[in-house]
Write a protein that holds these residues in place. Structure first.
Motif, mmCIF file in Angstrom:
data_model
loop_
_atom_site.group_PDB
_atom_site.id
_atom_site.type_symbol
_atom_site.label_atom_id
_atom_site.label_comp_id
_atom_site.label_asym_id
_atom_site.label_seq_id
_atom_site.Cartn_x
_atom_site.Cartn_y
_atom_site.Cartn_z
ATOM 1 N N LEU A 367 0.821 -1.208 0.000
ATOM 2 C CA LEU A 367 0.000 0.000 0.000
ATOM 3 C C LEU A 367 0.856 1.260 0.000
ATOM 4 N N ALA A 368 2.016 1.202 0.632
ATOM 5 C CA ALA A 368 2.886 2.374 0.711
ATOM 6 C C ALA A 368 3.639 2.620 -0.584
ATOM 7 N N ALA A 369 3.887 1.557 -1.362
ATOM 8 C CA ALA A 369 4.779 1.676 -2.513
ATOM 9 C C ALA A 369 4.074 1.626 -3.859
ATOM 10 N N ALA A 370 2.826 1.241 -3.900
ATOM 11 C CA ALA A 370 2.157 1.053 -5.189
ATOM 12 C C ALA A 370 0.798 1.726 -5.201
ATOM 13 N N ASP A 371 0.245 1.863 -6.400
ATOM 14 C CA ASP A 371 -1.066 2.506 -6.541
ATOM 15 C C ASP A 371 -2.080 1.552 -7.174
ATOM 16 N N GLN A 372 -1.824 0.246 -7.045
ATOM 17 C CA GLN A 372 -2.713 -0.736 -7.659
ATOM 18 C C GLN A 372 -3.833 -1.171 -6.726
ATOM 19 N N HIS A 373 -3.736 -0.791 -5.462
ATOM 20 C CA HIS A 373 -4.721 -1.258 -4.494
ATOM 21 C C HIS A 373 -5.549 -0.098 -3.947
ATOM 22 N N ALA A 374 -6.741 -0.440 -3.480
ATOM 23 C CA ALA A 374 -7.566 0.506 -2.732
ATOM 24 C C ALA A 374 -7.621 0.037 -1.286
ATOM 25 N N LYS A 375 -8.466 -0.943 -1.011
ATOM 26 C CA LYS A 375 -8.611 -1.434 0.360
ATOM 27 C C LYS A 375 -8.165 -2.897 0.444
ATOM 28 N N ILE A 376 -7.205 -3.141 1.315
ATOM 29 C CA ILE A 376 -6.797 -4.512 1.620
ATOM 30 C C ILE A 376 -7.405 -4.892 2.960
ATOM 31 N N LEU A 377 -8.114 -6.010 2.974
ATOM 32 C CA LEU A 377 -8.747 -6.496 4.190
ATOM 33 C C LEU A 377 -7.929 -7.627 4.802
ATOM 34 N N ILE A 378 -8.140 -7.832 6.091
ATOM 35 C CA ILE A 378 -7.473 -8.896 6.831
ATOM 36 C C ILE A 378 -8.521 -9.902 7.287
#
Length: 386
Positions: A367-378
Motif C-alpha cells: 500500500l505504501a509503494a504502489a497505486d494498484q490497491h484501494a482497500k486490503i482487508l485482513i
C-alpha cells in the motif's frame, strides 16, 4: 490469540492473551479488518499524531515506542459478554462497532491506543452500546467497510452537497473512492474524479464517477469549468452581476433588491461546486485554492502529517469555504451500514485484496509503494505461514 502488533514501525505477528471483556463490553471474533491510511500514518508518524491528539485533549494516542494492535475498521461475531451487558445478541451474531471503548474509566480509540487493542487480531473488544448488528446476508468484506464509508458520508454531509451541485474528488485512494460512492448515493448528478493512477481511475469509474481525469494530461479544473454556471474569472463574476443589475434597473419601480434576494434564495446565479481533497500531501490544498472556481466549498478529508500552507488572499478573493472533516457520528455510522446492506452503496470495487495476519506487513509495504490497491482487508482465519 494471534495478533499483529506494531512497535517502532515494525509489524509482527505475536501471541497475546485472549482479551477479557470488561463491564459493558463484548468480545468479538474478528471476521474482517481493514487496513486504513491512518494505520499507515500511525505506523510511521505515531509520535507526531500523538502530539496533535494531546493538543486536542487525548493523551493516550499510540507512540512509536509502545506495542500496539492496530485496526479500527472491523466486523466480527459475538463471542462473549462482560458483566453489566444487556446481551442484546446471540453468540455468533455478526456486529460492527464504533472504534471507541472505555478502559479504566477513560475513552480510548480502538486500534490507535495501547489501552484499546484493535482488529488486527483474532479477537477484539467493543462497547456493547456502540455495537450494531450486521443485517442478514451482508458479506463481511462489505460490513468491514462501514467505518471508512462512514468517514466519507460525514465528509459529504460536511460539504452540504445538493443533487444539482458539481463535485470534484481530488485523489482516488480508498477515501476518495468512498467519497465518490457516497456522493452518488446522495444523488449528486455530476462527480468529477482525478487521480494519476490508471488503476484508481478505473476504480473511480466503477464507483460511479461521471468524469474521470488524469491530472498529468487533463486538468480536473478544466472539466469543472465546462460545467454550466461555474465561474472561473472575476471579470465574468462581476460582469454577469452588472448585466443582471442593468436589466433589472430598466424596469420602472421594480424593487430590484427584492428580486436579487429572491433569486439567491432559489439558487439562481453562479454555481458553488464542492471539492473534496482526498490526497493528504503538502501543496494540494494550495493547488485547490489556486485553481478552484469562485464560491467553491473545499472539504479537506486527506490527512496531511506535515505542515502546509496556502494563500489566504486567493481564497478570500474567490470567497472559498474551507472545511475540514474527521470521523462521523453514530447515526451516520448506522446509516452507512444500512446503505451498504440495502444495495444503495456497492463498495465491492474498493476491496482489492484479502490477506491473513501473516500477510499484513507485506500488505503495508504494498500500500505504501504502489497505486494498484484501494482497500486490503485482513481475514484472521487465513493461514499464510509455511
Amino acid at each position: 490469540m494471534r495478533a499483529v502488533t506494531v512497535h517502532q514501525g515494525v509489524l509482527e505477528v505475536a501471541d497475546l492473551p485472549l482479551p477479557e471483556p470488561g463491564r459493558g463490553q463484548v468480545r468479538l471474533k474478528v471476521t474482517r479488518a481493514g487496513i486504513c491510511g491512518s494505520d499507515l500514518h500511525a505506523r510511521l508518524h505515531a509520535d507526531a499524531a500523538a502530539d496533535i491528539a494531546a493538543e486536542v485533549g487525548y493523551d493516550d494516542f499510540m507512540r512509536r515506542d509502545q506495542r500496539v494492535v492496530l485496526g479500527h475498521e472491523f466486523t466480527g461475531t459475538v463471542d462473549a459478554y462482560g458483566p453489566g451487558c444487556h446481551r442484546r445478541w446471540e453468540v455468533g451474531q455478526p456486529l460492527v462497532a464504533l472504534p471507541l471503548i472505555r478502559s479504566d474509566g477513560d475513552v480510548h480509540m480502538t486500534g490507535l491506543s495501547r489501552h484499546a487493542p484493535g482488529g488486527y487480531a483474532e479477537y477484539v473488544l467493543v462497547a456493547e452500546d456502540t455495537a450494531m448488528p450486521v443485517p442478514d446476508g451482508l458479506d463481511p468484506d462489505l460490513a468491514a467497510l462501514t467505518e471508512p464509508l462512514a468517514v466519507a458520508r460525514h465528509a459529504v454531509n460536511r460539504g452540504e452537497v445538493a443533487k444539482r451541485d458539481v463535485a470534484v474528488v481530488v485523489g482516488c485512494g480508498p477515501i476518495g473512492l468512498a467519497v465518490v460512492l457516497m456522493l452518488k448515493a446522495a444523488g449528486v448528478r455530476r462527480v468529477i474524479a482525478s487521480d494519476y493512477s490508471a488503476r484508481r481511475r478505473d476504480l473511480a469509474r466503477a464507483c460511479g464517477a461521471d468524469v474521470v481525469v488524469d491530472p498529468a494530461t487533463t486538468s480536473p479544473w478544466d472539466a469543472l469549468a465546462a460545467e454550466k454556471g461555474v465561474v472561473t474569472s472575476v471579470t465574468k463574476l462581476y460582469g454577469d452581476g452588472l448585466d443582471a443589475l442593468h436589466a433589472l434597473r430598466r424596469v420602472p419601480r421594480l424593487p430590484w433588491w427584492s428580486v436579487v434576494k429572491g433569486a439567491q434564495r432559489l439558487g439562481v446565479g453562479p454555481r458553488s461546486p464542492v471539492v473534496f481533497e482526498c490526497v493528504g500531501v503538502p501543496g494540494v490544498i494550495d493547488d485547490i485554492v489556486t485553481h478552484a472556481p469562485f464560491l467553491a466549498r473545499v472539504v479537506v478529508v486527506g490527512v496531511c502529517m506535515e505542515p502546509d500552507s496556502f494563500r489566504p488572499t486567493m481564497a478570500v478573493n474567490k470567497e472559498l469555504d474551507l472545511r475540514f472533516s474527521f470521523c462521523y457520528d453514530p447515526a451516520e455510522f448506522r446509516e452507512t451500514l444500512h446503505l451498504v446492506a440495502d444495495g444503495t452503496v456497492d463498495p465491492r470495487p474498493l476491496v482489492t485484496d484479502v490477506v491473513g495476519l501473516d500477510g499484513v506487513a507485506a500488505a503495508f509495504d504494498t500500500l505504501a509503494a504502489a497505486d494498484q490497491h484501494a482497500k486490503i482487508l485482513i481475514d484472521p482465519q487465513i493461514q499464510e505461514g509455511p
